[in-house]
Design a protein around this motif. Sequence first.
Motif, PDB file in Angstrom:
ATOM      1  N   ASN A 185       0.931  -1.025  -0.066  1.00 49.80           N
ATOM      2  CA  ASN A 185      -0.025  -0.089   0.074  1.00 49.80           C
ATOM      3  C   ASN A 185       0.778   1.283   0.073  1.00 49.80           C
ATOM      4  OD1 ASN A 185      -1.609   2.343   0.988  1.00 49.80           O
ATOM      5  ND2 ASN A 185      -3.285   0.603   1.315  1.00 49.80           N
ATOM      6  N   GLY A 186       0.709   2.012  -1.085  1.00 47.43           N
ATOM      7  CA  GLY A 186       1.600   3.296  -1.286  1.00 47.43           C
ATOM      8  C   GLY A 186       1.366   4.265   0.143  1.00 47.43           C
ATOM      9  N   ASP A 187       0.183   4.207   0.846  1.00 50.38           N
ATOM     10  CA  ASP A 187       0.092   5.170   1.864  1.00 50.38           C
ATOM     11  C   ASP A 187       1.149   4.985   3.029  1.00 50.38           C
ATOM     12  OD1 ASP A 187      -1.659   6.728   0.566  1.00 50.38           O
ATOM     13  OD2 ASP A 187      -3.417   5.376   1.307  1.00 50.38           O
ATOM     14  N   ILE A 188       1.526   3.441   3.187  1.00 52.43           N
ATOM     15  CA  ILE A 188       2.481   3.193   4.336  1.00 52.43           C
ATOM     16  C   ILE A 188       3.819   3.786   4.193  1.00 52.43           C
ATOM     17  CG2 ILE A 188       3.374   1.214   5.567  1.00 52.43           C
ATOM     18  CD1 ILE A 188       1.086  -0.408   4.751  1.00 52.43           C
ATOM     19  N   VAL A 189       4.182   4.594   4.818  1.00 47.07           N
ATOM     20  CA  VAL A 189       5.477   5.255   4.934  1.00 47.07           C
ATOM     21  C   VAL A 189       6.734   4.247   5.266  1.00 47.07           C
ATOM     22  CG1 VAL A 189       6.891   7.126   5.474  1.00 47.07           C
ATOM     23  CG2 VAL A 189       4.252   7.447   4.710  1.00 47.07           C
ATOM     24  N   GLY A 190       6.221   3.588   6.603  1.00 50.71           N
ATOM     25  CA  GLY A 190       7.304   2.593   7.260  1.00 50.71           C
ATOM     26  C   GLY A 190       6.895   2.464   8.459  1.00 50.71           C
ATOM     27  N   TYR A 191       7.929   1.853   9.536  1.00 51.21           N
ATOM     28  CA  TYR A 191       7.644   1.256  10.551  1.00 51.21           C
ATOM     29  C   TYR A 191       8.412   1.691  11.545  1.00 51.21           C
ATOM     30  CZ  TYR A 191       5.059  -1.847   7.343  1.00 51.21           C
ATOM     31  OH  TYR A 191       4.368  -2.481   6.254  1.00 51.21           O
ATOM     32  N   THR A 192       8.320   1.988  12.952  1.00 54.68           N
ATOM     33  CA  THR A 192       9.139   2.141  14.000  1.00 54.68           C
ATOM     34  C   THR A 192       9.052   1.136  15.178  1.00 54.68           C
ATOM     35  OG1 THR A 192       9.299   4.269  13.599  1.00 54.68           O
ATOM     36  CG2 THR A 192       9.637   3.661  15.957  1.00 54.68           C
TER      37      THR A 192
END
Length: 470
Positions: A185-192
């Motif tokens: 999904n292109g709206d997911i920027v990343g994970y922390t």
Amino acid sequence: MNRLEIHRGKPGGVLAAPTAVPAKVGWRRLGRTALVAVLAMMSAFSLTAPPATAATTRERIVAIAAAEIGGTECNPGYFNSCDMEWCAEFARWVWAQAGVTDRSGLDGWAQSFTTYGQERGLYHSSGSGYTPQPGDAIVFDWDGDGGSRPIDHVAIVTSVTSTRVYTIGGNQSDTVSRRDYARTNGDIVGYTSPAGVDDEEEPRGRHSVTGDSYADLVARKPDGTLWLYANNFVRDDGAPYNAARQIGNGWNTINAIVNADVTGDGYTDLVGRRTDGTLWLYPNNIERDNGDPYGEARQIGNGWNTINAIVGADVTGDGYTDLVGRRTDGTLWLYANNIERDNGDPYGEARQIGNGWNTINQIVGADVTGDGYTDLVGRRTDGTLWLYPNNIERDNGDPYGEARQIGNGWNTINAIVGADVTGDGYTDLVGRRTDGTLWLYANNIERDNGDPYGEARQIGNGWGMFDHIS
């Protein structure tokens, strides 16, 4: 998700199971729960459950988030969430409740989760090839507008497959709710990832039938069939025991069943005493045997018909379940698990650890205090509930030398089990009432100043069909 759900934040083989009772389970009402144990079979109607070790921080994050499904910004509220866009407040509240100590820099802005991760080397962009882990924060940019605060939303990762990521987030349609997305999904920027959680030691053992940290229930019908109720507390929004499947026949030749991780591998075995006094081990081979956990048995003892109550409990704290037995004269005996030392013979010797236990009509093994040593909980004939904390190290091998009262009115319960229902490492109690309803008594020993089982909620109906539950 529509534009009304932008959350920058302001600064600051199934058997029809007994009916489950779904409910929103606020963590503050549930409290710290967990573990354990196995209750001895003292009558035809007894419940038992296995000892366990504390869950990891990641597991606590997921359990706490799931327990808040349905929560809103002001009811019950999360830090400063009232009257603001509150997804970030929810996420950092969950991390805090789960014990993430390094939260410096997190605030009411969803962007703060990205900055937090970047400053600690814990941020992973969506294109990095990183596989998100349960407990991570997932961050989104809905509109791709850039700027100093491009992140529009943050939620908690609960699980992941090769193609999808499953989450729980706040301020999603104005509540705490679940969402899932394609990992592309292109709206997911990343994970922390939360700081410190990947440095902690994995718990020794999980002590459940399926090998995770959420205690399952095993139930026997009078016809001798055995049924598994897998714990789906997280999946089913706080309703742990919704469905069952048959896993055995012929168990009516057993007059006591104890859940115990005898082999120390994290999968709950069963120990059964037959009517002739012989003791049998049913090792858990659920993975090897395609979901059939208890397909074989071997004899591990004789003469156990002198014992009128058997409890599975990790008394010594080594990750191998010991047995505690009460004899007909009221004396209490510890059968330490020496399966490795004694070439597969776990319970070959015993030593006396108590007297006067015939005033107790149900004994439950439970790590009430969450320290990794199984305590005992006893219900006396007057319905009072007593905690016997495990002080085996402090008191030179005498584990249960003192007690304190922790409840009244427990004679309305005809079966009690100690079980880590919520997977946090503190043993809850599950009780079946005389009308067949099933109730969860969440362990709130820390929240309620040493009173672990002060409140309950119903989690099922129709459990009167069983003559044993563990």
